[in-house]
Design an enzyme around this catalytic site. Structure first.
Site, short mmCIF file in Angstrom:
data_model
loop_
_atom_site.label_atom_id
_atom_site.label_comp_id
_atom_site.label_asym_id
_atom_site.label_seq_id
_atom_site.Cartn_x
_atom_site.Cartn_y
_atom_site.Cartn_z
N GLU A 1 -86.36 -52.69 26.02
CA GLU A 1 -86.04 -53.90 25.69
C GLU A 1 -84.67 -54.35 26.75
O GLU A 1 -84.09 -53.56 27.47
CB GLU A 1 -85.50 -54.01 24.23
CG GLU A 1 -84.35 -52.82 23.77
CD GLU A 1 -83.23 -52.79 24.42
OE1 GLU A 1 -82.31 -53.58 24.98
OE2 GLU A 1 -82.58 -51.58 24.82
N ILE B 1 -85.73 -49.00 35.00
CA ILE B 1 -87.16 -48.72 34.45
C ILE B 1 -88.12 -48.84 35.27
O ILE B 1 -89.20 -48.11 35.20
CB ILE B 1 -87.29 -49.88 33.17
CG1 ILE B 1 -88.47 -49.28 32.14
CG2 ILE B 1 -87.25 -51.19 33.68
CD1 ILE B 1 -88.41 -47.92 31.83
N GLY C 1 -80.78 -48.74 27.96
CA GLY C 1 -81.79 -49.46 27.31
C GLY C 1 -83.01 -49.56 28.31
O GLY C 1 -83.19 -48.56 29.07
N GLU C 2 -83.58 -50.69 28.21
CA GLU C 2 -84.93 -50.96 29.10
C GLU C 2 -86.24 -49.97 28.91
O GLU C 2 -87.08 -50.32 29.58
CB GLU C 2 -84.33 -50.86 30.62
CG GLU C 2 -83.12 -51.79 31.18
CD GLU C 2 -82.99 -51.37 32.53
OE1 GLU C 2 -83.81 -50.71 33.39
OE2 GLU C 2 -81.88 -51.93 33.00
N GLY C 3 -85.94 -49.05 28.03
CA GLY C 3 -87.15 -48.02 27.97
C GLY C 3 -86.82 -46.99 28.86
O GLY C 3 -87.60 -46.10 28.91
#
Length: 360
Positions: free
Chosen positions: A184, A107, A326-328
């Site tokens: 997240e 990210i 995830g992580e954005g």
């Protein structure tokens, strides 16, 4: 001292200028609809920004803007992770939060590439990261309860998380930001998201649960069993979206939900990442249906339940890359497409400007 209930007042976007906005899009030097999903995205952004400014200008005088785009990554740990529902132990949540703070995660790389500001929020990992700059402390606890044994958190904790999230969004809004994206980090959070999905959409658990970060079949069976136990345990308490969060959610999912609601309340664009962020959006729409007008869904992830959630929300994601990190990360990769829709609306010549005969 109990936390008072937090509510959000979210206006629907105005569609009064839709015909004129659509005309502005159609009169660009291209066949109508030739820019595909970028055109519907430009219409959505124009609606939001016209609603925000309450402007009376004609759409041809309207300039769309993306200002200080900000990526918010919410981190929290989950009690269910102790049962081995992921390929990684809970300690990895903390290690990844440190990695975010040091700029070494996917990210971070993508945010630097596309121009997102990145902020990392500790919503309740097991052990806080000490002495590292760049981590916002919004802790609601040291990991949630194991949802197959007890509620994830108290109902008042949900409201506390919403209040924290509203303050976070207000700070960015006051700084001029008009677009926030949501990512997240939390080992075990695909289990929480799948449980939320099953509860709200009234689906069988098997239709909601996937392999997360890549679990084997034995772990998948355990994950299915534990989520089914959680839904059975809390069945009588799942009386509304906040109760679903309290019984089944995560601290990071709670704060993402609250932040989405707060951003829509401030008429900001909201970019939703993958499976977990979409579960937060699912709850947000149950709380305040008008929030849907402000949501841009970045991508369809490789998590098998994600497509069902997107269809339920009548969402057409911008990308489908098989991501499951995830992580954005998907939301970050979507920003250039969002900016492209703004740029063509603002900068592309009309047929009359270019002296070209219109294509109908």
């Amino acid at each position: 001292m109990s936390q008072s209930a937090v509510s959000f007042q979210i206006s629907p976007v105005s569609k009064a200028q839709d015909p004129l906005i659509q005309q502005q899009i159609d009169l660009k030097t291209k066949p109508p609809g030739a820019l595909g999903q970028l055109e519907s995205l430009a219409l959505q952004i124009a609606r939001v920004q016209a609603t925000d400014s309450q402007q009376t200008d004609q759409p041809q005088n309207t300039v769309l803007k993306i200002v200080h785009p900000t990526m918010l990554v919410f981190a929290g740990d989950h009690g269910i992770a102790a049962e081995g529902v992921s390929i990684a132990p809970s300690e990895v949540t903390r290690q990844m939060v440190q990695n975010f703070a040091h700029g070494g995660a996917a990210i971070n790389v993508f945010c630097r590439q596309v121009g997102f500001r990145l902020e990392v929020i500790d919503c309740g990992i097991l052990t806080p990261v000490e002495g590292v700059e760049g981590i916002i402390d919004q802790r609601l606890g040291a990991g949630t309860g194991a949802i197959h044994l007890e509620p994830a958190m108290a109902l008042e904790t949900v409201d506390k998380g919403f209040a924290m999230a509203r303050d976070l969004i207000e700070r960015h809004h006051q700084a001029g930001c008009n677009l926030v994206a949501f990512g997240e980090m939390g080992i075990g959070n695909t289990s929480a998201a799948a449980a939320i999905m099953a509860a709200i959409m009234q689906l069988d658990v098997i239709d909601c649960v996937g392999r997360g970060t890549g679990i084997n079949s034995e772990t998948l069976e355990r994950k299915l069993m534990l989520i089914e136990l959680a839904l059975l345990l809390h069945q009588s308490a799942l009386s509304g979206p906040k109760s679903v969060l309290a019984c089944l959610g995560g601290f990071e999912i709670v704060q993402m939900t609250g932040a989405m609601l707060a951003a829509a309340e401030r008429k900001m664009l909201v970019v939703v990442d993958g499976f977990i962020a979409t579960a937060a959006a699912l709850v947000a729409v149950q709380i305040a249906p008008n929030v849907r007008d402000y949501l841009i869904f970045a991508h369809q992830s490789d998590e098998q339940g994600h497509l069902r959630m997107l269809e339920f929300l009548q969402a057409k994601p911008l990308l489908s890359l098989g991501l499951r990190l995830g992580e954005g990360t998907g939301a970050a990769l979507a920003l250039p497409l969002i900016q492209a829709s703004v740029n063509f609306y603002n900068q592309m010549a009309s047929f009359s400007d270019a002296g070209i005969e219109a294509v109908v």
